[in-house]
Design a protein around this motif. Sequence first.
Motif, mmCIF file in Angstrom:
data_model
loop_
_atom_site.group_PDB
_atom_site.id
_atom_site.type_symbol
_atom_site.label_atom_id
_atom_site.label_comp_id
_atom_site.label_asym_id
_atom_site.label_seq_id
_atom_site.Cartn_x
_atom_site.Cartn_y
_atom_site.Cartn_z
ATOM 1 N N PHE A 1 0.832 -1.202 0.000
ATOM 2 C CA PHE A 1 0.000 0.000 0.000
ATOM 3 C C PHE A 1 0.867 1.253 0.000
ATOM 4 C CE2 PHE A 1 -2.017 3.464 2.320
ATOM 5 C CZ PHE A 1 -3.191 3.624 1.611
ATOM 6 N N ASN A 2 1.921 1.263 0.823
ATOM 7 C CA ASN A 2 2.816 2.424 0.858
ATOM 8 C C ASN A 2 3.461 2.665 -0.495
ATOM 9 O OD1 ASN A 2 2.188 2.506 3.553
ATOM 10 N ND2 ASN A 2 4.304 2.614 4.271
ATOM 11 N N GLU A 3 3.869 1.580 -1.152
ATOM 12 C CA GLU A 3 4.474 1.723 -2.480
ATOM 13 C C GLU A 3 3.470 2.283 -3.477
ATOM 14 O OE1 GLU A 3 5.847 -2.211 -3.246
ATOM 15 O OE2 GLU A 3 7.693 -1.983 -2.055
ATOM 16 N N GLU A 4 2.227 1.854 -3.375
ATOM 17 C CA GLU A 4 1.188 2.388 -4.256
ATOM 18 C C GLU A 4 0.917 3.858 -3.966
ATOM 19 O OE1 GLU A 4 -1.039 -1.962 -4.441
ATOM 20 O OE2 GLU A 4 -1.945 -0.286 -3.370
ATOM 21 N N LEU A 5 0.943 4.227 -2.680
ATOM 22 C CA LEU A 5 0.749 5.620 -2.296
ATOM 23 C C LEU A 5 1.881 6.489 -2.830
ATOM 24 C CD1 LEU A 5 -1.261 7.370 -0.704
ATOM 25 C CD2 LEU A 5 0.158 7.002 1.332
ATOM 26 N N GLY A 6 3.107 5.934 -2.791
ATOM 27 C CA GLY A 6 4.245 6.650 -3.358
ATOM 28 C C GLY A 6 4.112 6.834 -4.858
ATOM 29 N N ARG A 7 3.617 5.778 -5.546
ATOM 30 C CA ARG A 7 3.416 5.865 -6.990
ATOM 31 C C ARG A 7 2.336 6.897 -7.319
ATOM 32 N NH1 ARG A 7 1.488 0.880 -8.120
ATOM 33 N NH2 ARG A 7 3.517 0.111 -7.419
ATOM 34 N N MET A 8 1.283 6.936 -6.513
ATOM 35 C CA MET A 8 0.224 7.910 -6.733
ATOM 36 C C MET A 8 0.748 9.336 -6.533
ATOM 37 S SD MET A 8 -3.541 8.159 -4.897
ATOM 38 C CE MET A 8 -2.987 9.110 -3.473
ATOM 39 N N THR A 9 1.630 9.507 -5.555
ATOM 40 C CA THR A 9 2.232 10.829 -5.309
ATOM 41 C C THR A 9 3.039 11.281 -6.509
ATOM 42 O OG1 THR A 9 2.333 10.352 -2.932
ATOM 43 C CG2 THR A 9 3.694 12.164 -3.742
ATOM 44 N N TRP A 10 3.834 10.357 -7.070
ATOM 45 C CA TRP A 10 4.629 10.694 -8.265
ATOM 46 C C TRP A 10 3.728 11.097 -9.424
ATOM 47 C CZ3 TRP A 10 9.342 12.069 -8.172
ATOM 48 C CH2 TRP A 10 10.321 11.432 -7.399
ATOM 49 N N LEU A 11 2.670 10.321 -9.635
ATOM 50 C CA LEU A 11 1.824 10.524 -10.807
ATOM 51 C C LEU A 11 0.857 11.695 -10.669
ATOM 52 C CD1 LEU A 11 0.953 6.808 -11.678
ATOM 53 C CD2 LEU A 11 2.447 8.348 -12.960
ATOM 54 N N SER A 12 0.676 12.179 -9.450
ATOM 55 C CA SER A 12 -0.315 13.238 -9.232
ATOM 56 C C SER A 12 0.005 14.498 -10.015
ATOM 57 C CB SER A 12 -0.432 13.565 -7.743
ATOM 58 O OG SER A 12 0.771 14.123 -7.257
ATOM 59 N N TYR A 13 1.295 14.791 -10.190
ATOM 60 C CA TYR A 13 1.635 16.028 -10.901
ATOM 61 C C TYR A 13 1.387 15.935 -12.397
ATOM 62 C CZ TYR A 13 3.018 19.042 -7.153
ATOM 63 O OH TYR A 13 2.972 19.876 -6.065
ATOM 64 N N PRO A 14 1.935 14.934 -13.101
ATOM 65 C CA PRO A 14 1.642 14.887 -14.550
ATOM 66 C C PRO A 14 0.195 14.556 -14.873
ATOM 67 C CG PRO A 14 2.883 12.941 -13.882
ATOM 68 C CD PRO A 14 2.892 13.889 -12.714
ATOM 69 N N VAL A 15 -0.468 13.751 -14.035
ATOM 70 C CA VAL A 15 -1.823 13.312 -14.346
ATOM 71 C C VAL A 15 -2.879 14.307 -13.872
ATOM 72 C CG1 VAL A 15 -3.556 11.514 -13.898
ATOM 73 C CG2 VAL A 15 -1.188 10.876 -14.354
ATOM 74 N N ILE A 16 -2.643 14.942 -12.726
ATOM 75 C CA ILE A 16 -3.662 15.804 -12.118
ATOM 76 C C ILE A 16 -3.293 17.276 -12.168
ATOM 77 C CG2 ILE A 16 -4.887 16.353 -9.978
ATOM 78 C CD1 ILE A 16 -4.511 13.355 -9.238
ATOM 79 N N VAL A 17 -2.138 17.605 -11.631
ATOM 80 C CA VAL A 17 -1.773 19.023 -11.455
ATOM 81 C C VAL A 17 -1.619 19.729 -12.801
ATOM 82 C CG1 VAL A 17 -0.063 20.624 -10.529
ATOM 83 C CG2 VAL A 17 -0.708 18.596 -9.217
ATOM 84 N N LEU A 18 -0.913 19.114 -13.739
ATOM 85 C CA LEU A 18 -0.657 19.785 -15.015
ATOM 86 C C LEU A 18 -1.938 20.091 -15.796
ATOM 87 C CD1 LEU A 18 2.639 18.109 -16.295
ATOM 88 C CD2 LEU A 18 2.338 20.334 -15.210
ATOM 89 N N PRO A 19 -2.852 19.118 -15.987
ATOM 90 C CA PRO A 19 -4.091 19.465 -16.698
ATOM 91 C C PRO A 19 -4.904 20.550 -15.984
ATOM 92 C CG PRO A 19 -3.818 17.087 -16.597
ATOM 93 C CD PRO A 19 -2.781 17.678 -15.704
ATOM 94 N N SER A 20 -4.982 20.463 -14.667
ATOM 95 C CA SER A 20 -5.742 21.458 -13.908
ATOM 96 C C SER A 20 -5.103 22.832 -14.006
ATOM 97 C CB SER A 20 -5.854 21.030 -12.440
ATOM 98 O OG SER A 20 -6.480 19.775 -12.321
ATOM 99 N N MET A 21 -3.767 22.867 -13.945
ATOM 100 C CA MET A 21 -3.066 24.145 -14.037
ATOM 101 C C MET A 21 -3.206 24.758 -15.422
ATOM 102 S SD MET A 21 -1.938 24.958 -11.114
ATOM 103 C CE MET A 21 -0.871 26.330 -11.555
ATOM 104 N N LEU A 22 -3.277 23.922 -16.456
ATOM 105 C CA LEU A 22 -3.480 24.441 -17.805
ATOM 106 C C LEU A 22 -4.816 25.175 -17.915
ATOM 107 C CD1 LEU A 22 -2.125 21.532 -20.053
ATOM 108 C CD2 LEU A 22 -1.151 23.822 -19.794
ATOM 109 N N VAL A 23 -5.862 24.582 -17.307
ATOM 110 C CA VAL A 23 -7.170 25.248 -17.309
ATOM 111 C C VAL A 23 -7.099 26.554 -16.536
ATOM 112 C CG1 VAL A 23 -9.592 25.040 -16.648
ATOM 113 C CG2 VAL A 23 -8.374 23.042 -17.529
#
Length: 236
Positions: free
Chosen positions: A187-209
């Motif tokens: 679970f911790n490893e998955e949480l770490g992977r989600m943290t890494w992916l949050s910026y390209p998958v979530i932050v960047l599209p939202s920031m573009l808008v």
Amino acid sequence: MSDSASQTKPKKGGGLLPNLLINVAIPAIILSKFSGEQHLGPVWGLVVALAFPVLYGLWDLKQAGKVNFFSVLGVISVLLTGGIALLQLDASYIAIKEAAIPGAIGLAVLISQYTPYPLVQKFILNGEILDTDKLYQALAERKNTVLFERKLTQAGYLVAASFFLSSVLNYILAKVILVSPPGTTAFNEELGRMTWLSYPVIVLPSMLVLFFAIWFIFSSISKLTGRELDSFLNQP
């Protein structure tokens, strides 16, 4: 500026690089690489990883000299993630939490559109950046105040949309990645992977808008006043 004035002026927090390092990179590395039984273990790995963004958020609040809504929200979000994981609740609660926070902000922005104090002015029409009195005087001279307010309303919907987009992407990412039970190394490893992916998958599209909404308003200012945007910027 006098020495006394410089001493009383609130200090600014860290920049983009320290934020990315402490809030994303270090926690993700600890969760992914040091949560095994041979290192910190799943519980202490989670505690140590989440301690970095929490302590940094508290330090940033102290440096700012005032309560920053988004900094407080960031600290609360991390504490909720840690609490859900340490209590070994179902991972779906984290997905709901990840979606609820940006969703609530988007809803607040949307509702504020129908009040005398739209939150979009905090995001885009910031009095610390723009001389709003000068701006509205220039708009009035060209009889474009009502048209500008309409543009501001449209930008408000765009800002709300950016948070709703973040909410949906947060939920999807958490549901796809967090499949192991909390309290485990997996679970911790998955949480770490989600943290890494949050910026390209979530932050960047939202920031573009969000950046598009800012560009929309700034370009409207130039068109509706007949002046360059620089003429309305507050001098440092």
